[in-house]
Structure formats: structure tokens, C-alpha cells
Design a protein around this motif. Structure first.
Motif, PDB file in Angstrom:
ATOM      1  N   ASP A   1      -5.916  -8.805   3.598  1.00  0.00           N
ATOM      2  CA  ASP A   1      -6.404  -9.412   4.835  1.00  0.00           C
ATOM      3  C   ASP A   1      -7.931  -9.358   4.890  1.00  0.00           C
ATOM      4  OD1 ASP A   1      -3.887  -9.978   5.685  1.00  0.00           O
ATOM      5  OD2 ASP A   1      -3.712  -8.259   7.046  1.00  0.00           O
TER       6      ASP A   1
ATOM      7  N   TRP B   1      -0.745  -7.765   3.494  1.00  0.00           N
ATOM      8  CA  TRP B   1      -1.657  -7.034   4.379  1.00  0.00           C
ATOM      9  C   TRP B   1      -2.837  -6.422   3.622  1.00  0.00           C
ATOM     10  CZ3 TRP B   1      -2.408  -2.089   2.919  1.00  0.00           C
ATOM     11  CH2 TRP B   1      -1.400  -1.440   2.228  1.00  0.00           C
ATOM     12  N   SER B   2      -2.633  -6.103   2.365  1.00  0.00           N
ATOM     13  CA  SER B   2      -3.689  -5.411   1.628  1.00  0.00           C
ATOM     14  C   SER B   2      -4.855  -6.323   1.278  1.00  0.00           C
ATOM     15  CB  SER B   2      -3.108  -4.812   0.340  1.00  0.00           C
ATOM     16  OG  SER B   2      -2.495  -5.812  -0.447  1.00  0.00           O
TER      17      SER B   2
ATOM     18  N   SER C   1       0.293 -13.641   2.881  1.00  0.00           N
ATOM     19  CA  SER C   1       0.334 -12.781   4.066  1.00  0.00           C
ATOM     20  C   SER C   1       0.319 -11.311   3.675  1.00  0.00           C
ATOM     21  CB  SER C   1       1.596 -13.080   4.890  1.00  0.00           C
ATOM     22  OG  SER C   1       2.764 -12.889   4.095  1.00  0.00           O
TER      23      SER C   1
ATOM     24  N   ARG D   1      -3.138  -1.636  -4.148  1.00  0.00           N
ATOM     25  CA  ARG D   1      -2.887  -2.188  -2.826  1.00  0.00           C
ATOM     26  C   ARG D   1      -1.878  -3.344  -2.879  1.00  0.00           C
ATOM     27  NH1 ARG D   1      -6.714  -1.007   1.329  1.00  0.00           N
ATOM     28  NH2 ARG D   1      -6.361  -3.099   2.178  1.00  0.00           N
TER      29      ARG D   1
ATOM     30  N   ASP E   1     -10.922  -0.581   7.227  1.00  0.00           N
ATOM     31  CA  ASP E   1     -10.336  -1.341   6.121  1.00  0.00           C
ATOM     32  C   ASP E   1     -11.083  -2.654   5.891  1.00  0.00           C
ATOM     33  OD1 ASP E   1      -8.353  -1.289   4.092  1.00  0.00           O
ATOM     34  OD2 ASP E   1      -7.199  -2.814   5.163  1.00  0.00           O
TER      35      ASP E   1
ATOM     36  N   SER F   1       1.584  -3.238  -0.871  1.00  0.00           N
ATOM     37  CA  SER F   1       1.907  -4.255   0.131  1.00  0.00           C
ATOM     38  C   SER F   1       3.218  -4.951  -0.178  1.00  0.00           C
ATOM     39  CB  SER F   1       0.778  -5.276   0.229  1.00  0.00           C
ATOM     40  OG  SER F   1       0.667  -6.026  -0.970  1.00  0.00           O
TER      41      SER F   1
ATOM     42  N   SER G   1      -6.187 -13.553  -0.074  1.00  0.00           N
ATOM     43  CA  SER G   1      -6.356 -13.410   1.373  1.00  0.00           C
ATOM     44  C   SER G   1      -6.077 -14.722   2.101  1.00  0.00           C
ATOM     45  CB  SER G   1      -7.783 -12.940   1.674  1.00  0.00           C
ATOM     46  OG  SER G   1      -8.039 -12.934   3.056  1.00  0.00           O
TER      47      SER G   1
END
Length: 363
Positions: free
Chosen positions: A100, A97-98, A95, A316, A127, A320, A91
Motif C-alpha cells: 500500500d 496490504w504490504s 490489493s 512482506r 509504515d 501479505s 501498489s
């Protein structure tokens, strides 16, 4: 009849269950009810933990609670912390997204509180838990482990064996009544994620352990139980497979949803308990022999926890990265590799520490 040895068929059943969960999270359309495998895990866990506690009580006349909690911590937490650390690092440094905002989720997961947060959500799940949303089930189990040994120890010390059995059975019924009291369409997250609303699935396994511990080897009731468990094992497995294949457990399904979120969890627990009983009492039966095949038992004993931990972040991660073709086999392969790494680098050393007696502080 209190014993504590491993049941090979249960290890094989763990492998089947974790495979169902993996497929469900990669291709939910393929197995819309695949989350029933988590229900099966709950019942197996309730049986195994209660069986160990009863065996210790029969052997020593008590249950050493602090060593019990130490063993559970060493069994579950180091591998979970490694997963949380990886998600937090991804995270902060990528970058993707899964991953974040994974840092708050990592903290909640490490504290076994993901289920509490998810239970408060209304409407579709947010999420916020990201790649660690699946650790809600670990929260349910750990919260159960915190209280059930205390309750069981009190019952064993101050009640007769028959009363212990009846109290355990009564406790199985309470979550069902509570689910009926809570039920409304916007309470599905509260019911699905609550330890109080899912406890009957763990207690169903505990009840099997209490029943078997109460029956002597020459008790005719044990022979009857063995016969009927053997007869019902395949039908129970078939009904669980049918639910995994056809029942959209976590989606709106009209009247079925109300039934599932009230009595459905108990019915799944009863089917799971039937399987557990058959695997314990009928090790020579065809189903037991099938689930006791060496590859299944080895994976169930050593890798099922790691597979469960890592499969959802892997799903994920690959999503992503834009992977669509071959997502299921890629997820399976990468998850197994990470589970092997987790087992040999983290879990096996922790298990060796768990088996050693805790150091006694000097006076």
C-alpha cells in the motif's frame, strides 16, 4: 601499500552478513540483533571505497570524482530503480496490504532519502516506507559516498600521510560525541538512521584502508598489525555473532539501549574493522580460507546487493499472502531467484558499462 584488488574473504563476509539480515527480517526472535550485519556492511563499504580511492591517487596523483560517482550510480541505482518500479506497480495494481502507498516510498528510495524520513519519526516506525524501509541503509552509504571522496581528496592533496591518518581517526570519534549530545530515548530513530550519527562505522573501514596504505610491506608495524589482526579475528567474529544472537538492537532494552546507541555502534565498527584487517592481511588464515570458499565469494560478489534489495519486499509479499509455515526457506529461495534475475538482467550489464571509460564530449 595502496592496492585495489578484491579481497575474497570480504566477499564471503558479505554473504554471511546478508544472510543474517534476511533471517533477522523474517524471524527477529531468532536473531534479535541481526541488524548488526548492516553495521558490518557499513565498515566493509568504507574500507573498499577508500581503498579504491587511495589506489587511484597513488597511481595517478588524483581522484577523478565524476567517473567515481558515475561508477557508483551504475553499480547501485539501476537495480534499485527496478525494485522501486516493481513495488510501485504492485501498489497500483493489487490489493496486497504490504505494498500500500509504495509510490511515495519508491520516490524517496530512488533519491536515497528513506533514512532522512525515518530519522524524523518518533515512537514506533510508521509504515510509510512499506516494502522499501530497508533502503535506509543505502541512503546512509550514498550520502557518505557523496562527501567522503571530497574530504579524502582534500586531505591527500594538502596534508601529509600522518595527518591524513590522524584526521580520519578524529573523524571517527566525532559521530560518537554527536550521539552522546543527541541521546535521549525518543532520539533513537534520529541516531539509528542519520548519516552523521552512523558515519563512524563507515569511517572505521576508511581508517583501516588509510593505515594499510601508509605502511610499506617491510614496515615492522605492519607485521605487528598482521599478527594481532590474526589473533583477534575469531574473537571479533564471535562477539559480533553474540550480538546478533542476543542483543535486541532496535528494541528497548533498558540501560543497554543507551549504551548501544552511543558507544555501541563504535564498538561494532571496531570489531568489524578488526575482521576486515585480518581478511586483508591474513589471506592464508583459517577464517580467510573459510570465507573465501567459492560459493560464499561468488554470492557475496555478485548477489549480495540483489539479495539485500529484494529480501524485505519478498518477506512482506509472502506475509501479505498469508504464508506462515516455511516462511524463511520460501523467502530465501524467492529472494535468491530475484537476485539472480537482477544480477544477470540489470547489474552485470551496468557493471560492464561502469568499467568502460565515460565518453568524452566533442569540442
Amino acid at each position: 601499500m595502496a592496492r585495489s584488488g578484491r579481497v575474497s574473504g570480504l566477499d564471503g563476509l558479505r554473504t554471511v552478513a546478508v544472510a543474517l539480515v534476511l533471517v533477522y527480517h523474517v524471524s527477529p526472535d531468532m536473531l534479535p540483533g541481526g541488524s548488526v550485519a548492516v553495521d558490518l556492511f557499513f565498515t566493509i563499504s568504507g574500507f573498499v571505497i577508500t581503498r579504491l580511492l587511495l589506489a587511484e591517487y597513488a597511481r595517478t596523483g588524483g581522484v577523478a570524482l565524476l567517473p567515481f560517482y558515475r561508477r557508483r550510480w551504475l553499480r547501485l541505482v539501476p537495480a534499485l530503480l527496478a525494485l522501486c518500479a516493481v513495488c510501485a506497480i504492485l501498489s497500483a495494481t493489487t490489493s496486497l496490504w504490504s505494498f500500500d502507498n509504495s509510490l511515495p516510498a519508491a520516490g524517496l528510495s530512488a533519491l536515497f532519502l528513506v533514512n532522512v524520513v525515518r530519522a524524523t519519526e518518533s515512537g514506533p516506525y510508521g509504515d510509510m516506507m512499506g516494502p522499501l524501509a530497508h533502503t535506509w541503509s543505502l541512503g546512509v552509504e550514498e550520502q557518505f559516498y557523496l562527501f567522503w571522496p571530497l574530504v579524502l581528496l582534500v586531505l591527500l592533496r594538502y596534508a601529509r600521510a600522518r595527518t591524513v591518518l590522524l584526521c580520519t581517526a578524529a573523524l571517527c570519534a566525532l559521530p560518537v560525541l554527536w550521539r552522546f549530545a543527541l541521546w535521549q530515548p525518543d532520539a533513537v530513530h534520529r541516531i539509528y538512521n542519520g548519516t552523521d550519527t552512523r558515519a563512524d562505522q563507515l569511517l572505521a573501514g576508511a581508517l583501516v584502508a588509510v593505515v594499510l596504505a601508509r605502511l610499506r610491506a617491510d614496515d615492522p608495524r605492519l607485521a605487528v598489525l598482521r599478527t594481532w589482526a590474526g589473533r583477534l579475528a575469531w574473537p571479533a567474529l564471535g562477539l559480533l555473532a553474540l550480538a546478533a544472537w542476543r542483543m535486541p538492537v532496535t528494541a528497548g532494552a533498558g540501560p543497554w539501549t543507551a549504551c548501544w546507541y552511543t558507544v555501541g555502534f563504535l564498538l561494532v565498527a571496531a570489531l568489524s574493522a578488526t575482521l576486515v584487517t585480518a581478511l586483508e592481511l591474513r589471506p592464508a588464515q583459517g577464517l580467510s580460507r573459510l570465507l573465501s570458499l567459492t560459493p560464499l565469494t561468488w554470492v557475496g560478489r555478485n548477489l549480495s546487493y540483489g539479495i539485500y534489495l529484494w529480501h524485505y519486499p519478498v518477506v512482506r509479499l509472502l506475509a501479505s499472502l498469508g504464508m506462515t509455515d516455511g516462511l524463511l526457506p520460501a523467502t530465501a529461495v524467492l529472494t535468491v531467484l530475484l537476485a539472480l534475475l537482477s544480477y544477470y538482467a540489470i547489474e552485470a550489464p551496468s557493471l560492464r558499462r561502469a568499467r568502460r571509460p565515460a565518453p568524452v564530449p566533442a569540442l
